[in-house]
Design a protein around this motif. Structure first.
Motif, PDB file in Angstrom:
ATOM      1  N   ARG A 129       0.483  -1.261  -0.310  1.00 23.48           N
ATOM      2  CA  ARG A 129       0.309   0.093  -0.352  1.00 23.48           C
ATOM      3  C   ARG A 129       0.559   0.905  -0.441  1.00 23.48           C
ATOM      4  O   ARG A 129       0.306   2.423  -0.606  1.00 23.48           O
ATOM      5  N   VAL A 130       2.159   1.193   0.975  1.00 27.53           N
ATOM      6  CA  VAL A 130       3.036   2.696   1.026  1.00 27.53           C
ATOM      7  C   VAL A 130       3.670   3.205  -0.326  1.00 27.53           C
ATOM      8  O   VAL A 130       3.800   3.703  -0.559  1.00 27.53           O
ATOM      9  N   LEU A 131       4.416   1.552  -0.616  1.00 27.20           N
ATOM     10  CA  LEU A 131       5.014   1.404  -1.701  1.00 27.20           C
ATOM     11  C   LEU A 131       4.165   1.944  -2.736  1.00 27.20           C
ATOM     12  O   LEU A 131       4.844   3.130  -3.926  1.00 27.20           O
ATOM     13  N   GLY A 132       3.168   0.967  -2.549  1.00 24.22           N
ATOM     14  CA  GLY A 132       2.492   1.414  -4.259  1.00 24.22           C
ATOM     15  C   GLY A 132       2.121   2.751  -3.973  1.00 24.22           C
ATOM     16  O   GLY A 132       2.035   3.362  -5.465  1.00 24.22           O
ATOM     17  N   LYS A 133       1.564   3.626  -3.161  1.00 29.39           N
ATOM     18  CA  LYS A 133       1.214   4.876  -3.635  1.00 29.39           C
ATOM     19  C   LYS A 133       2.101   5.149  -4.234  1.00 29.39           C
ATOM     20  O   LYS A 133       1.747   6.972  -4.677  1.00 29.39           O
ATOM     21  N   GLY A 134       3.095   5.619  -3.649  1.00 31.72           N
ATOM     22  CA  GLY A 134       4.605   6.683  -3.826  1.00 31.72           C
ATOM     23  C   GLY A 134       4.904   6.105  -5.830  1.00 31.72           C
ATOM     24  O   GLY A 134       4.969   6.948  -5.741  1.00 31.72           O
ATOM     25  N   LEU A 135       4.721   5.096  -5.856  1.00 33.73           N
ATOM     26  CA  LEU A 135       5.450   4.830  -7.481  1.00 33.73           C
ATOM     27  C   LEU A 135       4.044   5.046  -8.083  1.00 33.73           C
ATOM     28  O   LEU A 135       4.485   5.903  -9.123  1.00 33.73           O
ATOM     29  N   ARG A 136       2.245   5.257  -7.817  1.00 37.25           N
ATOM     30  CA  ARG A 136       2.092   6.290  -8.428  1.00 37.25           C
ATOM     31  C   ARG A 136       1.977   7.635  -8.362  1.00 37.25           C
ATOM     32  O   ARG A 136       1.957   8.240  -9.475  1.00 37.25           O
ATOM     33  N   LYS A 137       2.586   7.918  -7.840  1.00 40.26           N
ATOM     34  CA  LYS A 137       3.068   9.832  -7.510  1.00 40.26           C
ATOM     35  C   LYS A 137       4.064   9.643  -8.220  1.00 40.26           C
ATOM     36  O   LYS A 137       3.900  10.902  -8.709  1.00 40.26           O
ATOM     37  N   SER A 138       4.691   8.984  -8.105  1.00 39.77           N
ATOM     38  CA  SER A 138       6.578   9.203  -9.422  1.00 39.77           C
ATOM     39  C   SER A 138       5.888   8.976 -10.417  1.00 39.77           C
ATOM     40  O   SER A 138       5.963   9.366 -11.461  1.00 39.77           O
ATOM     41  N   VAL A 139       5.233   8.275 -11.256  1.00 42.41           N
ATOM     42  CA  VAL A 139       4.333   7.795 -12.343  1.00 42.41           C
ATOM     43  C   VAL A 139       3.118   8.886 -12.695  1.00 42.41           C
ATOM     44  O   VAL A 139       3.824   9.299 -13.392  1.00 42.41           O
ATOM     45  N   GLU A 140       2.842   9.596 -12.103  1.00 44.76           N
ATOM     46  CA  GLU A 140       1.655  10.712 -11.956  1.00 44.76           C
ATOM     47  C   GLU A 140       2.981  11.873 -12.538  1.00 44.76           C
ATOM     48  O   GLU A 140       2.594  12.514 -13.180  1.00 44.76           O
ATOM     49  N   ALA A 141       3.697  12.227 -11.761  1.00 43.86           N
ATOM     50  CA  ALA A 141       4.962  13.565 -12.250  1.00 43.86           C
ATOM     51  C   ALA A 141       5.732  12.467 -13.460  1.00 43.86           C
ATOM     52  O   ALA A 141       5.737  14.030 -14.027  1.00 43.86           O
ATOM     53  N   ILE A 142       6.067  11.584 -13.583  1.00 45.15           N
ATOM     54  CA  ILE A 142       6.973  11.657 -15.069  1.00 45.15           C
ATOM     55  C   ILE A 142       5.587  12.003 -16.285  1.00 45.15           C
ATOM     56  O   ILE A 142       6.103  12.384 -17.447  1.00 45.15           O
ATOM     57  N   GLU A 143       4.123  11.586 -15.681  1.00 50.05           N
ATOM     58  CA  GLU A 143       3.481  11.838 -17.043  1.00 50.05           C
ATOM     59  C   GLU A 143       3.345  13.449 -17.139  1.00 50.05           C
ATOM     60  O   GLU A 143       3.821  14.169 -18.282  1.00 50.05           O
ATOM     61  N   ALA A 144       3.004  14.192 -16.190  1.00 41.48           N
ATOM     62  CA  ALA A 144       2.458  15.372 -15.665  1.00 41.48           C
ATOM     63  C   ALA A 144       4.027  16.484 -16.454  1.00 41.48           C
ATOM     64  O   ALA A 144       3.965  17.080 -17.054  1.00 41.48           O
ATOM     65  N   ARG A 145       5.615  15.747 -16.405  1.00 41.81           N
ATOM     66  CA  ARG A 145       6.508  16.387 -16.757  1.00 41.81           C
ATOM     67  C   ARG A 145       6.512  15.700 -18.920  1.00 41.81           C
ATOM     68  O   ARG A 145       7.303  16.402 -19.699  1.00 41.81           O
ATOM     69  N   ASN A 146       5.933  15.217 -18.387  1.00 40.71           N
ATOM     70  CA  ASN A 146       5.714  14.605 -20.926  1.00 40.71           C
ATOM     71  C   ASN A 146       4.366  15.355 -21.060  1.00 40.71           C
ATOM     72  O   ASN A 146       3.632  14.326 -21.960  1.00 40.71           O
ATOM     73  N   GLU A 149      -1.182  11.573 -19.231  1.00 41.30           N
ATOM     74  CA  GLU A 149      -2.484  12.300 -18.740  1.00 41.30           C
ATOM     75  C   GLU A 149      -2.123  11.086 -17.574  1.00 41.30           C
ATOM     76  O   GLU A 149      -1.645   9.995 -18.049  1.00 41.30           O
ATOM     77  N   ARG A 150      -3.183  10.433 -16.328  1.00 36.44           N
ATOM     78  CA  ARG A 150      -2.125   9.683 -15.742  1.00 36.44           C
ATOM     79  C   ARG A 150      -2.848   8.331 -15.888  1.00 36.44           C
ATOM     80  O   ARG A 150      -3.775   8.238 -16.789  1.00 36.44           O
ATOM     81  N   GLY A 151      -2.120   7.362 -16.017  1.00 34.55           N
ATOM     82  CA  GLY A 151      -2.849   5.918 -15.558  1.00 34.55           C
ATOM     83  C   GLY A 151      -2.776   5.116 -15.148  1.00 34.55           C
ATOM     84  O   GLY A 151      -3.350   6.122 -14.212  1.00 34.55           O
ATOM     85  N   THR A 152      -3.182   4.495 -14.699  1.00 30.62           N
ATOM     86  CA  THR A 152      -3.728   3.107 -13.797  1.00 30.62           C
ATOM     87  C   THR A 152      -3.210   1.888 -12.952  1.00 30.62           C
ATOM     88  O   THR A 152      -2.232   2.044 -13.586  1.00 30.62           O
TER      89      THR A 152
END
Length: 159
Positions: A129-146, A149-152
């Motif tokens: 749960r904790v690391l999954g939340k961090g991974l989601r935030k990291s992927v969202e930040a990578i998407e935003a810088r590119n 849109e957000r993935g699932t």
């Protein structure tokens, strides 16, 4: 020893995810919340590998990054105040025919002292749960810088 399996789907390409994972410049903490700029030290960086110390909140580790295969980033812990043994992270990036990228992550935490062993045990319970939340935030930040849109996200805990 605790092993955590995570999965995230993103609109970012494997190349964009790789670029985010291997960007060791200032602002890294904007993509990876557990990599505070104050801890970040690049010891060596080559075209397909790096030796980097990073961390936050009193926890640090020195990692050898290897992305010889641009669809697989292996981060091996070489020193840490908590982690030893087989500790590290492996990111596997797979481009799907639909255009999305599957990001599969395996995190291994092998405590080298009492505090590390205790934290590894806790991660065995809440790590997905904790690391999954961090991974989601990291992927969202990578998407935003590119500009994407957000993935699932889906996560699969093991171990």
């Amino acid at each position: 020893m605790t092993t955590i399996h995570l999965h995230q789907t993103t609109t970012a390409t494997p190349e964009q995810v790789l670029a985010g994972l291997t960007d060791f410049g200032p602002g890294r903490e904007e993509i990876f919340g557990r990599s505070a700029d104050s801890y970040l030290k690049v010891h060596q960086e080559g075209p397909h590998d790096a030796d980097v110390t990073e961390g936050s909140s009193g926890i640090w580790e020195r990692l050898h990054y290897d992305w010889t295969d641009p669809h697989r980033v292996v981060m091996t812990t070489t020193d840490s105040n908590l982690w030893g043994g087989a500790s590290g992270h492996t990111y596997t990036l797979t481009q799907e025919p639909t255009g999305v990228t599957d990001v599969d992550v395996v995190v291994v935490r092998d405590g080298k002292n009492l505090k590390g062993r205790l934290l590894a045990s806790v991660l065995g319970i809440v790590g997905s749960r904790v690391l999954g939340k961090g991974l989601r935030k990291s992927v969202e930040a990578i998407e935003a810088r590119n500009g994407g849109e957000r993935g699932t996200a889906t996560q699969t805990p093991k171990g």
